[in-house]
Design an enzyme around this catalytic site. Sequence first.
Site, short mmCIF file in Angstrom:
data_model
loop_
_atom_site.label_atom_id
_atom_site.label_comp_id
_atom_site.label_asym_id
_atom_site.label_seq_id
_atom_site.Cartn_x
_atom_site.Cartn_y
_atom_site.Cartn_z
N SER A 12 0.83 -1.21 0.00
CA SER A 12 0.00 0.00 0.00
C SER A 12 0.87 1.25 0.00
O SER A 12 1.90 1.31 0.66
CB SER A 12 -0.90 0.01 1.23
OG SER A 12 -1.44 1.30 1.43
N TYR B 206 -0.87 6.01 -4.77
CA TYR B 206 -1.81 7.13 -4.76
C TYR B 206 -1.06 8.31 -5.35
O TYR B 206 -0.02 8.72 -4.81
CB TYR B 206 -2.27 7.46 -3.33
CG TYR B 206 -3.36 6.57 -2.80
CD1 TYR B 206 -4.48 6.28 -3.56
CD2 TYR B 206 -3.27 6.05 -1.51
CE1 TYR B 206 -5.49 5.47 -3.06
CE2 TYR B 206 -4.29 5.24 -1.01
CZ TYR B 206 -5.39 4.96 -1.79
OH TYR B 206 -6.39 4.17 -1.29
N THR C 43 -4.36 3.52 -7.88
CA THR C 43 -5.73 3.54 -7.36
C THR C 43 -6.40 4.86 -7.73
O THR C 43 -5.89 5.94 -7.39
CB THR C 43 -5.74 3.31 -5.84
OG1 THR C 43 -5.19 2.01 -5.60
CG2 THR C 43 -7.15 3.37 -5.27
N LYS D 141 -6.84 0.64 -10.60
CA LYS D 141 -7.72 0.07 -9.56
C LYS D 141 -8.85 1.03 -9.23
O LYS D 141 -8.63 2.22 -9.02
CB LYS D 141 -6.90 -0.20 -8.29
CG LYS D 141 -7.71 -0.75 -7.12
CD LYS D 141 -6.79 -1.23 -6.00
CE LYS D 141 -7.53 -1.82 -4.81
NZ LYS D 141 -8.03 -0.81 -3.88
N HIS E 257 -13.48 -0.28 -3.67
CA HIS E 257 -12.68 0.02 -2.48
C HIS E 257 -13.38 -0.56 -1.23
O HIS E 257 -13.31 0.02 -0.14
CB HIS E 257 -12.50 1.53 -2.35
CG HIS E 257 -11.21 1.96 -1.71
ND1 HIS E 257 -10.13 2.39 -2.42
CD2 HIS E 257 -10.84 2.06 -0.42
CE1 HIS E 257 -9.15 2.73 -1.61
NE2 HIS E 257 -9.54 2.53 -0.38
C1 LIG Z 1 -8.41 -0.40 6.19
C2 LIG Z 1 -8.32 -0.38 4.68
C3 LIG Z 1 -7.29 0.32 4.08
C4 LIG Z 1 -7.18 0.33 2.71
N1 LIG Z 1 -6.13 0.97 2.15
C5 LIG Z 1 -5.99 0.96 0.81
C6 LIG Z 1 -4.88 1.56 0.21
O1 LIG Z 1 -3.99 2.07 0.88
N2 LIG Z 1 -4.81 1.55 -1.14
C7 LIG Z 1 -5.77 0.99 -1.93
O2 LIG Z 1 -5.68 1.01 -3.17
N3 LIG Z 1 -6.83 0.37 -1.38
C8 LIG Z 1 -6.96 0.35 -0.04
N4 LIG Z 1 -8.01 -0.30 0.51
C9 LIG Z 1 -8.99 -1.00 -0.36
C10 LIG Z 1 -8.55 -2.46 -0.63
O3 LIG Z 1 -7.43 -2.50 -1.46
C11 LIG Z 1 -9.68 -3.25 -1.29
O4 LIG Z 1 -10.11 -2.58 -2.47
C12 LIG Z 1 -10.88 -3.47 -0.39
O5 LIG Z 1 -10.47 -3.77 0.92
C13 LIG Z 1 -11.75 -4.59 -0.94
O6 LIG Z 1 -12.93 -4.72 -0.19
P1 LIG Z 1 -13.14 -5.86 0.93
O7 LIG Z 1 -12.16 -5.59 2.00
O8 LIG Z 1 -14.54 -5.62 1.38
O9 LIG Z 1 -12.97 -7.19 0.27
C14 LIG Z 1 -8.15 -0.33 1.91
C15 LIG Z 1 -9.18 -1.05 2.51
C16 LIG Z 1 -9.27 -1.09 3.89
C17 LIG Z 1 -10.37 -1.91 4.50
O1 LIG Z 2 -8.63 3.94 4.10
C1 LIG Z 2 -8.62 3.65 2.90
O2 LIG Z 2 -9.50 2.99 2.36
C2 LIG Z 2 -7.56 4.10 2.06
O3 LIG Z 2 -7.47 3.66 0.98
C3 LIG Z 2 -6.60 5.09 2.51
C4 LIG Z 2 -6.52 6.31 1.87
C5 LIG Z 2 -5.63 7.26 2.30
C6 LIG Z 2 -4.82 7.00 3.34
C7 LIG Z 2 -4.89 5.75 3.97
C8 LIG Z 2 -5.77 4.79 3.55
#
Ligand SMILES: Cc1cc2nc3c(=O)[nH]c(=O)nc-3n(C[C@H](O)[C@H](O)[C@H](O)COP(=O)(O)O)c2cc1C
Ligand SMILES: O=C(O)C(=O)c1ccccc1
Length: 389
Positions: free
Chosen positions: A132, A156, A182, A264, A288
């Site tokens: 990430s 990002y 993303t 994404k 997401h």
């Molecule tokens: C706590 C959290 C943090 C996330 N951080 C990111 C991130 O930093 N970058 C990103 O592209 N997606 C992020 N996502 C989205 C995940 O990559 C993914 O698309 C999502 O968790 C899929 O849904 P699900 O957890 O319900 O299966 C995050 C999701 C969660 C739950």
């Molecule tokens: O929390 C998230 O879903 C996420 O993608 C994110 C976005 C910016 C900073 C940290 C996490």
Amino acid sequence: MADQQNPGPGPIRLAQAYAAGLMGQAPAIPFRIDALEARAEAAMGPAAFGYLRSAGSETTASANRAALDAMRLVPRMLRDVGERRLSCELFGRILPAPLLLAPIGVQELAHPEADLATARAAASRGIPMVFSNQASVAMEPCAAAMGDAPRWFQLYWTRSDALAESLVRRAEAAGCDAIVVTLDTTLLGWRPVDLDNGFLPFLKGQGIAQYVSDPVFRAMLARPPEEDMLAAAQLFTRLYSDPSLDWLRLRRIREWTRLPVVLKGIQHPADAARAADEGWDGIVVSNHGGRQVDGAVGAAGQLAACVDAVAGRARVLFDSGIRGGADVVKALALGADAVLLGRPYIWGLAAAGEQGVAAVIDNVIAELDLTLGLIGCDDVASLGWESLG
Ligand SMILES: Cc1cc2nc3c(=O)[nH]c(=O)nc-3n(C[C@H](O)[C@H](O)[C@H](O)COP(=O)(O)O)c2cc1C
Ligand SMILES: O=C(O)C(=O)c1ccccc1
């Protein structure tokens, strides 16, 4: 991986799981996914767990599940599924299963070893971890913990192209096989749970490890982040992210890297078509995990139309709502090449660290293998509409 000699992870794991149960041993983590989530909640506490679960009013998170639940598999019999192939090829690598770990930020909220525990678990199973952009541990130490195992990097795009470029070049140097950009989080979604909890991990310096270790970011600071984390956190919030990003500017990434680039957060088939028209290497059909547009359509419901729009010109990945191996089978039957596992592996991380993440991966692959066999399919690559009701 199932091959000629090996009956595959499913039956072996199942036998082991039952044998442990017969001997009165509790499993390392619960097999029931809601029990696993509850274990994570107990381990993390309300505010951190609230952030992990956070998804507006949960309308879209529910729609993600409803869309997968609405799809039903139609088992076929007597088709010789004695040997099953789970492996899949992505960007020149053969993977043991069509599965990756989705990029998830701020993993220190789940476990002190954070991304390092996840990296070790992923590497031990040969399942790619997508680092990430908001990781708790920088990509270089994670990569170092993984040997030759596959990893990708998720970007990002910040307001500084120079910083985005630096992150991409570091990812290439850290042995990443692909860059995931993303697109759905150029603005952070409305998250009332986190607002009520006053939960702002970044201002505490959490989840900004990729930045504080970056030479371009450090050069923007008056004092090193080690001396003034608050200033670093404030700079991060000013730079993150850039809602003015568009298709034209995105092309600059091709000057920074020759790695495949995967977009994404695609949900509309017209965007999927445009990604393929413009020669992008892959897309992740994803909302997401329902965290961005509360009220957005369930992700799995968009998958088939996006696959059609891409028409084989780019690889199609899927996430948002995957909770087990049967969900993976459904996504592949709808035309996805592979699936990203999201929150479930973080629940494993919170419950039992590296072993917990490894167990979640094993369980998903075991259920994938068994479901494949039980519906009469011997190869993930041949899954298709005939398996869906
Ligand atoms: C706590 C959290 C943090 C996330 N951080 C990111 C991130 O930093 N970058 C990103 O592209 N997606 C992020 N996502 C989205 C995940 O990559 C993914 O698309 C999502 O968790 C899929 O849904 P699900 O957890 O319900 O299966 C995050 C999701 C969660 C739950
Ligand atoms: O929390 C998230 O879903 C996420 O993608 C994110 C976005 C910016 C900073 C940290 C996490």
